[in-house]
Each structure stands twice: as C-alpha cells, then as structure tokens.
Design an enzyme around this catalytic site. Structure first.
Site, PDB file in Angstrom:
ATOM      1  N   GLU A 197      67.671  19.006  17.883  1.00  0.00           N
ATOM      2  CA  GLU A 197      68.068  17.302  17.135  1.00  0.00           C
ATOM      3  C   GLU A 197      69.068  16.735  18.036  1.00  0.00           C
ATOM      4  OE1 GLU A 197      69.036  14.055  14.899  1.00  0.00           O
ATOM      5  OE2 GLU A 197      69.715  16.013  15.256  1.00  0.00           O
ATOM      6  N   GLU A 198      69.766  17.913  18.143  1.00  0.00           N
ATOM      7  CA  GLU A 198      71.566  17.184  18.357  1.00  0.00           C
ATOM      8  C   GLU A 198      71.685  16.453  19.806  1.00  0.00           C
ATOM      9  OE1 GLU A 198      73.425  15.864  16.258  1.00  0.00           O
ATOM     10  OE2 GLU A 198      73.290  17.718  14.303  1.00  0.00           O
ATOM     11  N   ASP A 206      74.257  18.957   8.588  1.00  0.00           N
ATOM     12  CA  ASP A 206      73.553  18.390   9.441  1.00  0.00           C
ATOM     13  C   ASP A 206      73.016  19.457  10.237  1.00  0.00           C
ATOM     14  OD1 ASP A 206      72.570  17.272  11.281  1.00  0.00           O
ATOM     15  OD2 ASP A 206      74.692  16.271  12.386  1.00  0.00           O
TER      16      ASP A 206
END
Length: 428
Positions: free
Chosen positions: A330-331, A296
């Site tokens: 993104e996180e 991820d």
C-alpha cells in the site's frame, strides 16, 4: 473499541447496494428489516465492550508488532508478517484463508545524512523518501534555495539550477500538502536542481521527519529526495530570508531493487444466502521501516480481522460473504490492491461493498460513504444500529488508497470517519 464495533455492525448487515441495482421492495420494508437487527447489533457491542473480546484486537496487534516489527515492502520482515497472519487467521478458524501472489517494489533506505555546513555546522534530521535514488559515495554538497510552493520554485527556476531545493510549504491539509512529498523531486529536477529536501507533511513536529513514497516521472531526471523536520525547514527559510548563503552536504545510500514476490492475505466468512456476493473489509500489512507500523496500518488491519472474529464468535451468518483482505504494497501506491482489482474485476457485479481502515484507529465520529441515493438511504438506517455507541453520522466520499480502484469502478464504499487532526500520518 468504537471503531471495531462500527466496522463489525455495518459489515454484518449489508444489503446489495450496487449503483445499478433496482430495489424490488419498498423502502419501508427495507427499513423494518434493518431495524430487526437491533438485537444482533447489541450482541456484537456487548461482546466487544464487556465480553471475552474486550481489548482483544489491541492485544493481538501488540503481540504482532512486538514479534514482527516493521514490514517494509519486499523485505523478509514483510514475508514474516504475512506468514504470521496466515497462521493466525487459520487458528482463528476463519474460512478460505489464502494468499494471493502479487509483485511489490523493494526499496532499501541505506545510510543517510544531511549536514548544513554554512552559515554554521548543524546536523539535519532526514528520512529518504520511498523510491528515491541514492547519491554517490561522496554525496552532494551544494548551495540551497528555499521555496514555499511550486509556484515560487518555477518563478525562480534560474536560481534553482544546480542547487538543492528545500521546500518549506505550509501545512494546509494532508491531501493538499502531500503533493510536495509526492512530486517535490520531479518539480525540482525540471528546473535543474541536484536534490530536494521537503518539509515533513504534518501540522505538528517534535523534530521528527516523516517518510513516505514519492513519484518520479518518465523523461524527468531522477534526483535524491528526502524529508526534513518542520523545525529545520523553518530555520532554513529564516536564514534564506536574510540573504545568507546556505550550503548543505547530503548523502543517501538508497537502493531500488527489482520487484519482489509478496501476497495479499485473505480470509472469509461465507454468506448463508448469497455466498457469491462479497463485502470486503480491509487494511494493509506493509509499513515503513522507521517504526513498527502499529498505526499505519497495523491498527486498521487488526480491527478488520476483529470484525470477522466477532461475527464468528457469536455464531452469526451474514447473508453475503464477508472477505477480509490484508493488502500488501500500500505504501508504494496500493500496488497489491491494484493487482487484486485487476484479477477480480471480471466479477465486479458480485462486489457489494468495499471497506478500508487506514486513517488511524482513533475515535470515529461516523462513516464516510460513497454510493447512490438509494444506497445512502439504506446506510442511514444501518447507522441507527450504532446508537448505543453514539456514532450515527453518515458523511460523503469514502476514501482509501486500496479501495479507490473499486470506488472508481462504481462499487459502493465506506470507511470510518476520523477527524484529520487526530489521524495525521504519524508513521508510528
């Protein structure tokens, strides 16, 4: 490997499928044109499976994570990762390698601990949630209330005042259950809680807490929040069900720094016929700090890069420009992608398709696609080029934090469909 092939073949052959475009040719003609790419699809498959590109994306990813490690938003490690990829994409001789500046959140975890001190002493494994405030140096020691849902929390609002709220919500699905991670602190603060601890959002645990971003709301007090393991959440629920008092001591050294400078990383293969028209293939470079971000979303970023490498190595020229975007932030909710969208939406008619890989690079069973009826008919034909790897299913509703801005604006989108049971957020 099938994940890479699926991405590459669909990336190479893309008709303009904007929802507002009228198709001048009959569908039979389009179908025949797609079928004519069968040999090219086989070339891509053979290079990736049997040729010099075999295992290349895995080797690239392994070297990257071993060299850089985790890539938390705002950190030097993320800066190093972006520099690494900028150099690697240039060495791969891709075109228009560039960096687009954005601002990203910079949250630092700090030291954190939680200890149950009644009815017995037990250390609890925790991971602070992104954006959480810290506690004072003395920490918070308070009685606990355990709830299984937001509904139960609000029905017991008077009991929760001044306590630490522990959520022991059952796992239903990631999209549904992740609401507790995102909004658990806010809902607990609304009823006067002093902190919240959320059962990790996963159907499987080996005493492993999962981190992730959480969202405070304006005009709601900010309280410290962290995830605990499934095992500990269930233990606390059992104790509470017997009427025993639970007291937990919580310390979190989290710090929210000012937003930091960062970049989205770009590379392209320029289209031969319609260079102004763009197909985006993407993944995100940033990761959490408690692993090395291999899944991820290192895997998604590197298979997206590999899609361009395979096309380049075969000397193929897609009609439209294929643009690799490695997102940042993104996180924290897709902040880099949002800024990219705002910068480029003025030319939105030139964006024909957006693709993202962020669901885990496990075995895909097909593609999820968002587009109108005519676009879906075209994509069904494109999927037939993937018969040699036995992935021809076309599903509905593409998704992805970084491409949702384009999807909401009506741009066709796809992502490889990986069953969620395999693609649980493992935070690796």
């Amino acid at each position: 490997m099938k994940f890479i092939l699926l991405t590459t073949v669909v990336t190479f052959y893309t008709l303009q499928v904007q929802t507002n475009v009228l198709f001048p040719r009959k569908f039979k003609s389009i179908k025949n044109e797609i079928a004519s790419y069968e040999d090219i699809a086989k070339q891509i498959i053979n290079l990736a499976v049997y040729g010099s590109a075999q295992n290349r994306s895995y080797d690239r990813l392994a070297r990257f994570v071993d060299t850089v490690g985790n890539r938390m938003s705002g950190t030097d490690n993320l800066k190093n990762a972006i520099k690494y990829m900028y150099n690697a994409l240039q060495e791969d001789k891709l075109q228009n390698v560039s960096l687009e500046a954005v601002k990203v959140p910079h949250w630092e975890r700090g030291e954190e601990m939680a200890i149950m001190i009644k009815p017995r002493v037990k250390n609890l494994a925790i991971l602070g949630l992104g954006g959480s405030i810290g506690t004072s140096s003395e920490g918070i020691t308070s009685e606990v209330i355990v709830v299984s849902s937001f509904t139960e929390l609000h029905s017991r609002a008077k009991e929760a005042n001044g306590k630490i709220v522990v959520y022991n919500q059952p796992f239903v699905s990631y999209p549904e259950t992740v609401q507790y991670r995102a909004y658990g602190a806010v809902e607990a603060a609304k009823v006067g809680a002093v902190a919240s601890l959320i059962r990790s959002v996963t159907p499987f645990s080996i005493n492993s807490p999962h981190t992730g971003w959480q969202d405070y709301q304006d005009n709601v007090p900010k309280i410290p929040t962290a995830c605990i393991t499934v095992e500990d959440a269930e233990m606390l629920a059992r104790i509470a069900s017997r009427g025993d008092k639970i007291i937990i001591s919580l310390k979190m050294g989290a710090i929210n720094h000012p937003d930091a400078d960062s970049y989205n990383t770009i590379a392209e293969i320029i289209g031969s016929k319609y260079p102004e028209q763009v197909v985006i293939v993407s993944g995100h470079l940033d990761s959490w700090d408690v692993g090395q971000g291999a899944m991820d979303d290192g895997g998604g970023a590197f298979i997206s890069w590999e899609a361009l490498s395979l096309i380049k190595d075969l000397g193929l020229r897609p009609k439209r420009t294929v643009r690799l975007v490695l997102w940042t932030g993104e996180e924290q909710g897709g902040v880099g992608a949002r800024q990219y969208y705002e910068s480029h939406k003025g030319n939105i008619a030139n964006f024909d398709l957006v693709m993202e890989s962020d669901m885990g690079t496990f075995m895909p069973v097909g593609i999820q696609f968002t587009g109108n009826t005519k676009a879906r008919a075209i994509m069904n034909e494109v999927m037939q080029l993937l018969k040699p790897i036995n992935i021809t299913n076309l599903y509905k509703d593409a998704e992805g934090t970084d491409i949702n801005y384009w999807i909401n604006a009506g741009v066709p989108a796809l992502d490889a469909y990986v069953p969620m049971c395999a693609a649980v957020q493992l935070q690796l």
